[in-house]
Design a protein around this motif. Sequence first.
Motif, PDB file in Angstrom:
ATOM      1  N   SER A 174      -8.627   6.957  -9.161  1.00 57.84           N
ATOM      2  CA  SER A 174      -9.629   6.605 -10.180  1.00 57.84           C
ATOM      3  C   SER A 174      -9.933   7.712 -11.168  1.00 57.84           C
ATOM      4  O   SER A 174     -10.634   7.473 -12.144  1.00 57.84           O
ATOM      5  CB  SER A 174     -10.935   6.178  -9.502  1.00 57.84           C
ATOM      6  N   GLY A 175      -9.414   8.927 -10.922  1.00 58.64           N
ATOM      7  CA  GLY A 175      -9.888  10.044 -11.712  1.00 58.64           C
ATOM      8  C   GLY A 175      -8.847  10.791 -12.502  1.00 58.64           C
ATOM      9  O   GLY A 175      -7.827  10.244 -12.931  1.00 58.64           O
ATOM     10  N   ASN A 176      -9.116  12.076 -12.661  1.00 55.23           N
ATOM     11  CA  ASN A 176      -8.334  12.917 -13.544  1.00 55.23           C
ATOM     12  C   ASN A 176      -6.925  13.201 -13.041  1.00 55.23           C
ATOM     13  O   ASN A 176      -6.023  13.461 -13.829  1.00 55.23           O
ATOM     14  CB  ASN A 176      -9.074  14.245 -13.742  1.00 55.23           C
ATOM     15  N   THR A 177      -6.722  13.153 -11.730  1.00 54.42           N
ATOM     16  CA  THR A 177      -5.427  13.542 -11.183  1.00 54.42           C
ATOM     17  C   THR A 177      -4.304  12.688 -11.746  1.00 54.42           C
ATOM     18  O   THR A 177      -3.233  13.195 -12.081  1.00 54.42           O
ATOM     19  CB  THR A 177      -5.452  13.465  -9.645  1.00 54.42           C
ATOM     20  N   LEU A 178      -4.542  11.382 -11.884  1.00 55.04           N
ATOM     21  CA  LEU A 178      -3.560  10.510 -12.535  1.00 55.04           C
ATOM     22  C   LEU A 178      -3.896  10.290 -14.003  1.00 55.04           C
ATOM     23  O   LEU A 178      -3.003  10.189 -14.838  1.00 55.04           O
ATOM     24  CB  LEU A 178      -3.479   9.161 -11.817  1.00 55.04           C
ATOM     25  N   GLY A 179      -5.174  10.131 -14.318  1.00 55.39           N
ATOM     26  CA  GLY A 179      -5.579   9.959 -15.706  1.00 55.39           C
ATOM     27  C   GLY A 179      -5.179   8.631 -16.312  1.00 55.39           C
ATOM     28  O   GLY A 179      -4.956   8.527 -17.514  1.00 55.39           O
ATOM     29  N   LEU A 180      -5.110   7.594 -15.482  1.00 56.59           N
ATOM     30  CA  LEU A 180      -4.747   6.263 -15.956  1.00 56.59           C
ATOM     31  C   LEU A 180      -5.977   5.372 -15.981  1.00 56.59           C
ATOM     32  O   LEU A 180      -6.828   5.447 -15.088  1.00 56.59           O
ATOM     33  CB  LEU A 180      -3.704   5.629 -15.037  1.00 56.59           C
ATOM     34  N   SER A 181      -6.070   4.510 -16.982  1.00 63.17           N
ATOM     35  CA  SER A 181      -7.129   3.507 -16.981  1.00 63.17           C
ATOM     36  C   SER A 181      -6.869   2.513 -15.847  1.00 63.17           C
ATOM     37  O   SER A 181      -5.755   2.436 -15.301  1.00 63.17           O
ATOM     38  CB  SER A 181      -7.172   2.768 -18.314  1.00 63.17           C
ATOM     39  N   GLU A 182      -7.899   1.746 -15.508  1.00 59.93           N
ATOM     40  CA  GLU A 182      -7.726   0.747 -14.450  1.00 59.93           C
ATOM     41  C   GLU A 182      -6.619  -0.235 -14.813  1.00 59.93           C
ATOM     42  O   GLU A 182      -5.785  -0.600 -13.969  1.00 59.93           O
ATOM     43  CB  GLU A 182      -9.041   0.018 -14.203  1.00 59.93           C
ATOM     44  N   ALA A 183      -6.570  -0.668 -16.068  1.00 59.05           N
ATOM     45  CA  ALA A 183      -5.543  -1.620 -16.489  1.00 59.05           C
ATOM     46  C   ALA A 183      -4.144  -1.006 -16.397  1.00 59.05           C
ATOM     47  O   ALA A 183      -3.190  -1.670 -15.960  1.00 59.05           O
ATOM     48  CB  ALA A 183      -5.815  -2.091 -17.914  1.00 59.05           C
ATOM     49  N   GLN A 184      -4.012   0.254 -16.790  1.00 61.79           N
ATOM     50  CA  GLN A 184      -2.716   0.926 -16.695  1.00 61.79           C
ATOM     51  C   GLN A 184      -2.272   1.051 -15.245  1.00 61.79           C
ATOM     52  O   GLN A 184      -1.095   0.843 -14.926  1.00 61.79           O
ATOM     53  CB  GLN A 184      -2.793   2.309 -17.337  1.00 61.79           C
ATOM     54  N   TRP A 185      -3.192   1.381 -14.369  1.00 60.60           N
ATOM     55  CA  TRP A 185      -2.858   1.505 -12.955  1.00 60.60           C
ATOM     56  C   TRP A 185      -2.418   0.171 -12.368  1.00 60.60           C
ATOM     57  O   TRP A 185      -1.393   0.093 -11.678  1.00 60.60           O
ATOM     58  CB  TRP A 185      -4.065   2.054 -12.181  1.00 60.60           C
ATOM     59  N   GLN A 186      -3.177  -0.874 -12.653  1.00 56.63           N
ATOM     60  CA  GLN A 186      -2.859  -2.176 -12.081  1.00 56.63           C
ATOM     61  C   GLN A 186      -1.558  -2.749 -12.621  1.00 56.63           C
ATOM     62  O   GLN A 186      -0.918  -3.572 -11.962  1.00 56.63           O
ATOM     63  CB  GLN A 186      -4.015  -3.140 -12.343  1.00 56.63           C
ATOM     64  N   ALA A 187      -1.147  -2.314 -13.805  1.00 55.13           N
ATOM     65  CA  ALA A 187       0.095  -2.821 -14.404  1.00 55.13           C
ATOM     66  C   ALA A 187       1.346  -2.193 -13.795  1.00 55.13           C
ATOM     67  O   ALA A 187       2.460  -2.690 -14.014  1.00 55.13           O
ATOM     68  CB  ALA A 187       0.084  -2.572 -15.916  1.00 55.13           C
ATOM     69  N   LEU A 188       1.190  -1.123 -13.026  1.00 55.73           N
ATOM     70  CA  LEU A 188       2.354  -0.447 -12.455  1.00 55.73           C
ATOM     71  C   LEU A 188       2.922  -1.237 -11.277  1.00 55.73           C
ATOM     72  O   LEU A 188       2.171  -1.828 -10.498  1.00 55.73           O
ATOM     73  CB  LEU A 188       1.964   0.949 -11.973  1.00 55.73           C
ATOM     74  N   PRO A 189       4.227  -1.223 -11.086  1.00 55.00           N
ATOM     75  CA  PRO A 189       4.800  -1.834  -9.888  1.00 55.00           C
ATOM     76  C   PRO A 189       4.402  -1.057  -8.643  1.00 55.00           C
ATOM     77  O   PRO A 189       4.125   0.155  -8.708  1.00 55.00           O
ATOM     78  CB  PRO A 189       6.312  -1.754 -10.133  1.00 55.00           C
ATOM     79  N   ALA A 190       4.372  -1.740  -7.518  1.00 54.45           N
ATOM     80  CA  ALA A 190       3.888  -1.127  -6.277  1.00 54.45           C
ATOM     81  C   ALA A 190       4.619   0.156  -5.905  1.00 54.45           C
ATOM     82  O   ALA A 190       3.967   1.133  -5.484  1.00 54.45           O
ATOM     83  CB  ALA A 190       3.965  -2.134  -5.136  1.00 54.45           C
ATOM     84  N   PRO A 191       5.963   0.224  -6.049  1.00 55.18           N
ATOM     85  CA  PRO A 191       6.629   1.488  -5.695  1.00 55.18           C
ATOM     86  C   PRO A 191       6.171   2.663  -6.554  1.00 55.18           C
ATOM     87  O   PRO A 191       6.038   3.786  -6.060  1.00 55.18           O
ATOM     88  CB  PRO A 191       8.119   1.174  -5.908  1.00 55.18           C
ATOM     89  N   GLU A 192       5.932   2.431  -7.855  1.00 58.44           N
ATOM     90  CA  GLU A 192       5.468   3.489  -8.726  1.00 58.44           C
ATOM     91  C   GLU A 192       4.032   3.883  -8.373  1.00 58.44           C
ATOM     92  O   GLU A 192       3.680   5.070  -8.407  1.00 58.44           O
ATOM     93  CB  GLU A 192       5.559   3.067 -10.189  1.00 58.44           C
ATOM     94  N   GLN A 193       3.201   2.893  -8.033  1.00 55.44           N
ATOM     95  CA  GLN A 193       1.844   3.211  -7.588  1.00 55.44           C
ATOM     96  C   GLN A 193       1.883   4.127  -6.366  1.00 55.44           C
ATOM     97  O   GLN A 193       1.149   5.109  -6.291  1.00 55.44           O
ATOM     98  CB  GLN A 193       1.073   1.936  -7.260  1.00 55.44           C
TER      99      GLN A 193
END
Length: 277
Positions: A214-233
């Motif tokens: 959720s934070g700075n370590t990845l720096g992705l918005s919630e929508a950007q995170w949810q759009a990633l495929p599971a292996p990339e997540q």
Amino acid sequence: MNTAPPSPNPTHLQAVVFDWAGTVIDFGSLAPMDAFVQLFARYGVRIDVAEARVPMGLAKWDHIHALGSAPRIAAEWQRVHGRPFSAADCDALYEVFTPMNAASVREHAQLIPGALATVQALRARGLKIGSTTGYNRPIMEVVQALAAAQGYAPDNLVCAGDLVSARPGPLMMVRTLSDLQVWPPAAVVKVDDTVPGLQEGRAIGAWVVGLAISGNTLGLSEAQWQALPAPEQQRLRERATAELRAGGAHWVIDSVADLLPVIEDIEARLARGERPD
């Protein structure tokens, strides 16, 4: 009136202390990034978001100073301005930064999913809710009002700039425990998305929980995170977890929505006589 000192060997937690951006509000910790990039651009120096994120968690003056002192940015500042980046330059940028960030937080103040329910559950367990932040008071005056309108109002707030030194040292946590009237630190959990924020918890001797997604370590918005495929997540989760563990986290979870099982684990450890290492 009971004046006996608190036990140095607590068997239950007394408080949870949260960071703000990337922890309870602003999924991805996006608001400061806009401001840092625009700030240096105003002075003719280009920085990108990845560079701006590196010192996150520090007080904002310290953050600006760390950016201006980074080798590539320092060289560009020297080229543009004909002199090294100095503390006086940092003072000038800081004065410009505060209103820029105060404006930016208005666009990124939504509570992170699950944050409010988690805080309510912690309060139901009788725990106090503290907060520390790398933001200064003028920025937090904006943030506090926006968070309160969504139902989040912790029991205290300690800002960078309130004390002579901030993260990664312990002073903001010392003030927080004093505000909350809780002791010892082994009865407290610090929750943060940045290494300096985790280190302020370790510095006082609290349990420390890092937030990988959720934070700075990845720096992705919630929508950007949810759009990633599971292996990339999973790849990004493992990378962020390793970084936060190396930075001092006792536990690493995705977001505050996953905190309650950790609280139960800590309570069980305290009951067995365990303490933060």
